[in-house]
Design a protein around this motif. Structure first.
Motif, PDB file in Angstrom:
ATOM      1  N   ARG A 164       0.790  -1.326  -0.072  1.00  0.00           N
ATOM      2  CA  ARG A 164      -0.283  -0.067  -0.150  1.00  0.00           C
ATOM      3  C   ARG A 164       0.893   1.349  -0.037  1.00  0.00           C
ATOM      4  N   GLY A 165       2.003   1.155  -0.646  1.00  0.00           N
ATOM      5  CA  GLY A 165       2.828   2.164  -0.632  1.00  0.00           C
ATOM      6  C   GLY A 165       3.912   2.113   0.388  1.00  0.00           C
ATOM      7  N   PRO A 166       4.985   2.900   0.221  1.00  0.00           N
ATOM      8  CA  PRO A 166       6.194   2.916   1.438  1.00  0.00           C
ATOM      9  C   PRO A 166       5.633   3.590   2.506  1.00  0.00           C
ATOM     10  N   CYS A 167       6.320   3.165   3.745  1.00  0.00           N
ATOM     11  CA  CYS A 167       5.853   4.004   4.925  1.00  0.00           C
ATOM     12  C   CYS A 167       6.484   5.277   5.246  1.00  0.00           C
ATOM     13  N   LYS A 168       6.301   6.050   6.229  1.00  0.00           N
ATOM     14  CA  LYS A 168       6.955   7.331   6.146  1.00  0.00           C
ATOM     15  C   LYS A 168       8.464   7.318   6.244  1.00  0.00           C
ATOM     16  N   HIS A 169       9.037   6.393   6.938  1.00  0.00           N
ATOM     17  CA  HIS A 169      10.155   6.170   7.286  1.00  0.00           C
ATOM     18  C   HIS A 169      11.163   5.993   6.222  1.00  0.00           C
ATOM     19  N   ILE A 170      10.816   5.090   5.140  1.00  0.00           N
ATOM     20  CA  ILE A 170      11.341   4.753   3.995  1.00  0.00           C
ATOM     21  C   ILE A 170      11.218   5.899   3.010  1.00  0.00           C
ATOM     22  N   LEU A 171      10.098   6.515   3.020  1.00  0.00           N
ATOM     23  CA  LEU A 171       9.838   7.865   2.128  1.00  0.00           C
ATOM     24  C   LEU A 171      11.093   8.908   2.833  1.00  0.00           C
ATOM     25  N   ALA A 172      10.880   9.065   4.054  1.00  0.00           N
ATOM     26  CA  ALA A 172      12.059  10.012   4.653  1.00  0.00           C
ATOM     27  C   ALA A 172      13.717   9.778   4.068  1.00  0.00           C
ATOM     28  N   VAL A 173      13.750   8.415   4.063  1.00  0.00           N
ATOM     29  CA  VAL A 173      15.163   8.064   3.539  1.00  0.00           C
ATOM     30  C   VAL A 173      15.330   8.288   2.203  1.00  0.00           C
ATOM     31  N   GLN A 174      14.357   7.920   1.267  1.00  0.00           N
ATOM     32  CA  GLN A 174      14.403   8.321   0.044  1.00  0.00           C
ATOM     33  C   GLN A 174      14.647   9.949  -0.268  1.00  0.00           C
TER      34      GLN A 174
END
Length: 449
Positions: free
Chosen positions: A433-443
């Motif tokens: 369901r899409g990446p979590c906020k922590h993965i997005l922050a790393v990206q």
């Protein structure tokens, strides 16, 4: 906020579908006319509209009939597309009325189309042999000499209070997520007309038990099996396809689509009809709405995507199939940048995706600059966490959030879809369901550096 000035009417072999104000290539048109001519397959058109009415008035999870929402109508020169969602938001429905199904010209623009209770009742009376004149919008009504029908509509204007039309916020979010989901769909198997009719006839009703399992192709058609077999596709809540019973006898075939990993539960069924197609898209679970999928978050996290989207968006002209190669050449963009720009336009509701054509199509919704952030709280949270993301080496990142440190495994080559996190969201959903906020922050931090 828009309004219908008169209701849709079916009388004396003529069908007038009322439109709200439309966004067109020339700007806002308060009195649009998208089509004027004859339906080549009158009963197919009537039944197709009834499928949309059935879907938008049904809550498939804990079945409850509800009031209908007005489908979004897009005219794209060679076809009309009408789109809607079920009341529970777990079913996406689209009726593509192709040029081969009309004897007349199709215009350009996007608006809402009125399918009220009275019209729904009247459409059930359309017969296969009827000669049906169709007027989508009222722009050409005065010149079309409908006689009594024109007089009836003029008379109704004084009696019918303008009914306001407002696009549900969750529909805009869901339209964007549907585009992302369907972009990754591939044909799983195809049924011929007899097989498709037999399959639809066997579907449980909308009020029936929510059956789940694996749709498995066989020489006789398709069967619902409890275990996975070669070529099978997982489905949850098979009753959500029941609206197709309306067009069962008109089907020329059916194609079932699924992602590369067929065990996700995401599924799309496309029914071929004379001069038309109907597509139903299902979420992984009957209780899960399209507006919560988050399928486009990875693309939205890119820093340069907004500027690219503005450039690409300026070149869209209600295209039935967006030519990505032409866009890449015109703006000197890589394929990856074009895909990211189109993803942002999709999440804003400006693009849909047609898996049959393998291409985006353009619909224009009222512009709301903050919509992307408002509709994606995970992206907002990720931007706030960017400074809290620390590279600890070996492809490992530490992200502190609410006093807790989460570990993220991130490979820039694989991107967010290949990343892993120790948070509860990832443990429950992984990246389905899409990446979590922590993965997005790393990206975000990786790209910034």
């Amino acid at each position: 906020m828009r309004a219908f000035e008169y209701p849709s009417v079916f009388k004396g072999g003529s069908l007038v579908l009322a439109l709200a104000s439309a966004l067109t290539p020339a700007g806002v048109d308060d009195d649009p006319c998208f089509l004027k001519g004859f339906a080549v397959y009158p009963q197919v058109l009537a039944r197709g509209l009834l499928v949309l009415a059935d879907v938008t008035s049904t809550r498939y999870f804990n079945y409850t009939p509800v009031s209908m929402r007005d489908p979004v109508l897009s005219a794209q020169g060679d076809r009309l597309r009408a789109e809607c969602f079920s009341a529970c938001n777990s079913v996406y429905a689209r009726l593509d009325l192709l040029q081969s199904g009309f004897d007349g010209e199709i215009g350009y623009g996007t608006t809402n189309v009125d399918i009220g209770a009275e019209l729904r009742k009247a459409l059930t009376q359309v017969k296969k042999e009827d000669r049906l004149r169709v007027e989508v919008g009222r722009g050409g009504l005065a010149a079309s000499h409908f006689g009594s029908l024109a007089e009836d509509i003029v008379g109704l204007e004084a009696e019918v209070r303008q009914r306001p039309v407002q696009m549900p916020d969750r529909w805009v979010r869901a339209l964007g997520n549907v585009a992302g989901i369907h972009r990754d769909m591939r044909p799983a198997f195809t049924l011929n007309a007899p097989q498709a009719m037999a399959f639809v006839a066997s579907l449980p009703s909308a009020t029936g038990k929510a059956q789940s399992g694996w749709l498995t192709p066989s020489p006789a058609g398709v069967k619902l099996m409890p275990r996975r077999a070669p070529g099978a596709v997982k489905v949850a809540g098979l009753h959500r396809l029941s609206a197709l019973k309306r067009v069962m006898t008109d089907m020329t075939g059916m194609t079932v689509y699924a992602p590369a990993e067929p065990d996700t539960g995401l599924l799309m069924a496309e029914a071929g009809l004379p001069g038309a197609r109907i597509t139903l898209g299902l979420t992984a679970e009957a209780w899960q709405g399209h507006s919560g999928e988050g399928s486009l978050l990875e693309s939205l996290a890119r820093q340069d995507v907004l500027e690219d989207a503005e450039s690409v968006g300026s070149a869209l002209e209600f295209d039935a199939a967006v030519d990505e190669a032409r866009i890449a050449s015109r703006w000197d963009m890589s394929e990856e940048r074009v895909q990211a720009a189109l993803a942002l336009l999709a999440v804003s509701g400006k693009l849909g995706f047609d898996a049959h054509d393998g291409a985006y199509f353009h619909r224009e919704l009222p512009d709301e600059p903050d919509r992307v952030l408002k509709d994606n709280p995970r992206l907002v949270a990720a931007r706030k966490l960017t400074e809290a993301a620390e590279d600890v080496g070996g492809g490992q990142w530490a992200v502190r959030s609410n006093g807790t440190e989460y570990r993220v495994c991130y490979d820039p080559v694989q991107g967010a879809q290949g990343a892993r996190c120790t948070c509860t969201w990832y443990l429950n959903h992984q990246n389905r369901r899409g990446p979590c906020k922590h993965i997005l922050a790393v990206q975000l931090k990786e790209e910034k550096e």
